[in-house]
Scaffold this motif. Sequence first.
Motif, PDB file in Angstrom:
ATOM      1  N   GLY A   4       0.063   0.194 -17.820  1.00 32.61           N
ATOM      2  CA  GLY A   4       0.565  -1.140 -18.118  1.00 32.61           C
ATOM      3  C   GLY A   4       1.310  -1.210 -19.435  1.00 32.61           C
ATOM      4  N   ASP A   5       0.966  -0.331 -20.385  1.00 39.69           N
ATOM      5  CA  ASP A   5       1.690  -0.281 -21.654  1.00 39.69           C
ATOM      6  C   ASP A   5       3.077   0.333 -21.488  1.00 39.69           C
ATOM      7  N   ARG A   6       3.245   1.105 -20.447  1.00 34.82           N
ATOM      8  CA  ARG A   6       4.513   1.815 -20.230  1.00 34.82           C
ATOM      9  C   ARG A   6       5.413   1.097 -19.226  1.00 34.82           C
ATOM     10  N   PHE A   7       4.807   0.472 -18.215  1.00 35.68           N
ATOM     11  CA  PHE A   7       5.564  -0.194 -17.169  1.00 35.68           C
ATOM     12  C   PHE A   7       5.078  -1.637 -17.045  1.00 35.68           C
ATOM     13  N   SER A   8       5.909  -2.496 -16.456  1.00 36.27           N
ATOM     14  CA  SER A   8       5.439  -3.839 -16.156  1.00 36.27           C
ATOM     15  C   SER A   8       4.418  -3.760 -15.034  1.00 36.27           C
ATOM     16  N   GLY A   9       3.641  -4.847 -14.839  1.00 33.37           N
ATOM     17  CA  GLY A   9       2.558  -4.815 -13.865  1.00 33.37           C
ATOM     18  C   GLY A   9       2.994  -4.420 -12.472  1.00 33.37           C
ATOM     19  N   ILE A  10       4.025  -5.067 -11.954  1.00 31.28           N
ATOM     20  CA  ILE A  10       4.476  -4.779 -10.600  1.00 31.28           C
ATOM     21  C   ILE A  10       5.097  -3.387 -10.520  1.00 31.28           C
ATOM     22  N   SER A  11       5.863  -3.007 -11.532  1.00 25.02           N
ATOM     23  CA  SER A  11       6.504  -1.696 -11.513  1.00 25.02           C
ATOM     24  C   SER A  11       5.472  -0.580 -11.538  1.00 25.02           C
ATOM     25  N   GLY A  12       4.442  -0.731 -12.359  1.00 22.76           N
ATOM     26  CA  GLY A  12       3.400   0.287 -12.409  1.00 22.76           C
ATOM     27  C   GLY A  12       2.672   0.404 -11.088  1.00 22.76           C
ATOM     28  N   LEU A  13       2.359  -0.734 -10.474  1.00 21.33           N
ATOM     29  CA  LEU A  13       1.665  -0.719  -9.185  1.00 21.33           C
ATOM     30  C   LEU A  13       2.532  -0.115  -8.087  1.00 21.33           C
ATOM     31  N   SER A  14       3.838  -0.363  -8.127  1.00 21.34           N
ATOM     32  CA  SER A  14       4.718   0.177  -7.094  1.00 21.34           C
ATOM     33  C   SER A  14       4.790   1.693  -7.152  1.00 21.34           C
ATOM     34  N   LEU A  15       4.342   2.266  -8.274  1.00 19.10           N
ATOM     35  CA  LEU A  15       4.293   3.720  -8.410  1.00 19.10           C
ATOM     36  C   LEU A  15       2.908   4.282  -8.098  1.00 19.10           C
ATOM     37  N   THR A  16       1.856   3.546  -8.465  1.00 17.26           N
ATOM     38  CA  THR A  16       0.502   4.099  -8.317  1.00 17.26           C
ATOM     39  C   THR A  16      -0.130   3.831  -6.959  1.00 17.26           C
ATOM     40  N   ILE A  17       0.172   2.698  -6.335  1.00 15.44           N
ATOM     41  CA  ILE A  17      -0.441   2.395  -5.033  1.00 15.44           C
ATOM     42  C   ILE A  17       0.031   3.362  -3.940  1.00 15.44           C
ATOM     43  N   PRO A  18       1.312   3.765  -3.898  1.00 15.46           N
ATOM     44  CA  PRO A  18       1.681   4.817  -2.938  1.00 15.46           C
ATOM     45  C   PRO A  18       0.924   6.119  -3.179  1.00 15.46           C
ATOM     46  N   ILE A  19       0.674   6.455  -4.434  1.00 17.50           N
ATOM     47  CA  ILE A  19      -0.129   7.640  -4.739  1.00 17.50           C
ATOM     48  C   ILE A  19      -1.536   7.477  -4.180  1.00 17.50           C
ATOM     49  N   ALA A  20      -2.093   6.256  -4.324  1.00 15.70           N
ATOM     50  CA  ALA A  20      -3.423   5.976  -3.772  1.00 15.70           C
ATOM     51  C   ALA A  20      -3.441   6.152  -2.259  1.00 15.70           C
ATOM     52  N   ALA A  21      -2.380   5.696  -1.590  1.00 19.10           N
ATOM     53  CA  ALA A  21      -2.300   5.828  -0.128  1.00 19.10           C
ATOM     54  C   ALA A  21      -2.232   7.293   0.282  1.00 19.10           C
ATOM     55  N   ILE A  22      -1.447   8.086  -0.437  1.00 18.37           N
ATOM     56  CA  ILE A  22      -1.324   9.514  -0.123  1.00 18.37           C
ATOM     57  C   ILE A  22      -2.645  10.235  -0.379  1.00 18.37           C
ATOM     58  N   ALA A  23      -3.304   9.906  -1.499  1.00 17.53           N
ATOM     59  CA  ALA A  23      -4.549  10.588  -1.871  1.00 17.53           C
ATOM     60  C   ALA A  23      -5.673  10.319  -0.878  1.00 17.53           C
ATOM     61  N   THR A  24      -5.717   9.105  -0.335  1.00 13.74           N
ATOM     62  CA  THR A  24      -6.811   8.746   0.579  1.00 13.74           C
ATOM     63  C   THR A  24      -6.481   8.995   2.047  1.00 13.74           C
ATOM     64  N   ALA A  25      -5.249   9.432   2.338  1.00 12.06           N
ATOM     65  CA  ALA A  25      -4.859   9.688   3.728  1.00 12.06           C
ATOM     66  C   ALA A  25      -5.742  10.725   4.426  1.00 12.06           C
ATOM     67  N   PRO A  26      -6.144  11.829   3.761  1.00  9.76           N
ATOM     68  CA  PRO A  26      -6.966  12.830   4.463  1.00  9.76           C
ATOM     69  C   PRO A  26      -8.297  12.284   4.973  1.00  9.76           C
TER      70      PRO A  26
END
Length: 304
Positions: free
Chosen positions: A166-188
């Motif tokens: 959040g210190d580096r990106f705005s709230g929505i921008s940070g989430l748009s990067l981390t939530i896809p990572i969450a989806a990929i990580a939990t896919a297995p």
Amino acid sequence: MRRRIASLPPWTLAVAAMLSIQFANALSVGVLREVGPAGTAWLRMCFGAAFLWMIARPQFSSISRKDLPALLILGVATGFMTTFFLGAVQRIDLGTAVAIEFLGPLAVAGIMSKNRAALLWPGLALCGVVLLTEPWAGKIDLAGVGLALLSGVCWGLYNVYTQRVGDRFSGISGLSLTIPIAAIATAPVGLPQVIHGNLLWWVLLAAAGIALITPVIAFGLEMLALRRMNHTAFGTLLSIEPAFGVLMGLLVLGQSPAALQLLGIAIVVTAGAAAQRGGARADPQGPEEIIEHPIPENPTQERG
């Protein structure tokens, strides 16, 4: 609208986020009966990523190499925090699961506090958790408790790295990067449950609606709050989340805690509040240093 939300007191954003998260968790119970906890978490992350990308187009070129570890850790922690927690909710009451999970961020807040006495409070919270689980009555579900504890570890990491991202990106921008990572990580673990589950039309619709609440709205509010609060102040507010879990469990799921369990919740809340001291957090970076992808005021305006 975005500026109006950002101008609200940070504690109001944090409280709204907590209520939204527990409401979404309560609503998820019906979905996880059909596609399992990991499947439900994965669907929430997938729909959340889709919504976020519709709202804010992530600019990958703006990511530096030093941003990658925080983004990856936050994404993985977010995905498995939800997965483990829904696995716990499948076995134990919502309020009890939240109280056990809360030991994670409480420990983090105590460790990061300048007041060394704060390290004693997680022990008091543990006493409250014992009253909640009533091991002497033979009612304890070890698997459910273990999943809630694992979720708590992820929650502690989530709080630390949400603030960094959040210190580096705005709230929505940070989430748009981390939530896809969450989806990929939990896919297995999530995709097999979805494939072998009972994937009805209403399950997809419900998962999409829940994803709009959490992660899109609630996690965005948390990022905004954490940008303006330190860990101890935010942790003090987090101490009421177990009570919100009990409230949503009662209102949505009809889970009525016993008197001893209510005492346990009260002890956990008290320990969380007492463990932390602090106030507002100064924004560590000027607004010009934060990567923003604002939503145009005119909805027909093209996003750059």
